[in-house]
Write an enzyme that holds these catalytic residues in place. Structure first.
Site, PDB file in Angstrom:
ATOM      1  N   PHE A 189      52.454  48.176  57.701  1.00  0.00           N
ATOM      2  CA  PHE A 189      51.519  48.081  58.823  1.00  0.00           C
ATOM      3  C   PHE A 189      50.947  49.452  59.158  1.00  0.00           C
ATOM      4  O   PHE A 189      51.674  50.460  59.153  1.00  0.00           O
ATOM      5  CB  PHE A 189      52.240  47.595  60.090  1.00  0.00           C
ATOM      6  CG  PHE A 189      52.946  46.280  59.968  1.00  0.00           C
ATOM      7  CD1 PHE A 189      52.313  45.098  60.309  1.00  0.00           C
ATOM      8  CD2 PHE A 189      54.263  46.217  59.529  1.00  0.00           C
ATOM      9  CE1 PHE A 189      52.976  43.878  60.224  1.00  0.00           C
ATOM     10  CE2 PHE A 189      54.941  45.009  59.441  1.00  0.00           C
ATOM     11  CZ  PHE A 189      54.296  43.837  59.784  1.00  0.00           C
ATOM     12  N   ASP A 190      49.674  49.478  59.499  1.00  0.00           N
ATOM     13  CA  ASP A 190      49.117  50.627  60.196  1.00  0.00           C
ATOM     14  C   ASP A 190      49.622  50.576  61.640  1.00  0.00           C
ATOM     15  O   ASP A 190      50.128  49.544  62.099  1.00  0.00           O
ATOM     16  CB  ASP A 190      47.589  50.554  60.143  1.00  0.00           C
ATOM     17  CG  ASP A 190      46.917  51.717  60.836  1.00  0.00           C
ATOM     18  OD1 ASP A 190      47.457  52.838  60.808  1.00  0.00           O
ATOM     19  OD2 ASP A 190      45.849  51.500  61.438  1.00  0.00           O
TER      20      ASP A 190
END
Length: 301
Positions: free
Chosen positions: A160-161
């Site tokens: 995930f960012d």
């Protein structure tokens, strides 16, 4: 939450993200709805090839077998009618996917039904449906076609960012308005203030609950944060996750370096990012979902 699903990780997925419907879509685009309907009925006994999100769905459903109980629910949410959707269900049965629930909404957005099913995540190739789901408060991403796929493995790896994905976009707004120096100063001053939750917080929390059901040394789920942040902006992220009581297995604070090499080394099955430019580079090495949320996706003024 939908009755009976409130203790599960619930993923809603469009038929075009689960299966390769490019040929069908060409019929729809070139000849219209009625020709598309006839095409799907005429070919409903022909098995569809896996789509870009198929491996992710297969691994998520595999967690049910590993745990010996149904802890993951995948729901087919499609703009098709039930009539034209029969081909998708025939393909689901062919591949032995444990998907038994579906919503066929006859050309309309499926967004209103996500809450009824208690979904934490919605994946589609239809960008406007994804934006609508995000506006309604759901984690959602547009699966980019043709993304690279990880080699076969029993381990599920999701990256995930941070800002505008796991966290709110408040800090990204500071960066875009004032530049790097303003961002670093803001994050240093706010190091002990929690970040707001982003659209993917509920999905990450559900993943974390599943991880806790496995022995730590034998957990088949591995998560990673891959963010352009660096010190001193790392502290606020760490303190926020600690307060949420959510553990990420690996965290990478890249200070603006390209993410693709890290994602390839981590071996992500899928990566979620809010910035289209990052997604285009990431899709060369991993399957990628664009999260059209936050300041980076607002219309230019």
């Amino acid at each position: 939450m939908g009755k009976g699903l409130d203790d599960k990780l619930v993923l809603a997925i469009s038929s075009s993200a689960l299966f390769d419907l490019r040929e069908s879509h060409r019929v729809y685009e070139g000849q219209g709805v009625e020709a598309y309907r006839r095409y799907q009925i005429e070919h409903e006994d022909e098995i569809l090839m896996p789509g870009d999100a198929f491996p992710l769905v297969e691994k998520l459903l595999g967690l049910n077998l590993a745990l010996g109980q149904p802890r993951v629910e995948v729901i087919l949410v499609s703009r098709n009618s039930a009539d034209t959707g029969l081909r998708a269900f025939n393909s689901i049965q062919h591949y032995g996917l444990g998907i038994s629930r579906a919503a066929f909404v006859g050309g309309r957005s499926p967004d209103p039904y996500l809450a009824a099913f208690g979904c934490q995540l919605f994946l589609s190739t239809h960008a406007e449906d994804v934006r609508s789901a995000l506006r309604s408060g759901f984690g959602a991403a547009t699966i980019l076609s043709g993304g690279a796929r990880r080699a076969a493995s029993n381990e599920l790896r999701i990256a995930f960012d941070g800002d505008a994905v796991l966290f709110s976009d408040e800090s990204e707004r500071v960066y875009q308005q004032g530049g790097l120096a303003a961002f670093q100063s803001h994050e240093r001053d706010a190091a002990r203030e929690l970040l707001g939750g982003g659209p993917f917080k509920p999905f990450l929390a559900a993943l974390h609950r599943l991880q806790q059901e496995f022995p730590e040394e034998a957990c088949p789920i591995r998560t990673a944060l891959v963010t352009a942040r660096s010190a001193p902006a790392h502290e606020r992220v760490i303190r926020t996750l600690r307060e949420w009581n959510i553990r990420l297995d690996e965290s990478f604070f890249l200070g603006g370096l390209e993410k693709a090499a890290i994602l390839e080394t981590f071996g992500a099955d899928v990566f979620f990012d809010d910035q289209a430019g990052h997604c285009e580079k990431a899709r060369e090495v991993v399957a990628t979902g664009h999260v059209p949320h936050g300041v980076s996706n607002e219309p230019s003024r």
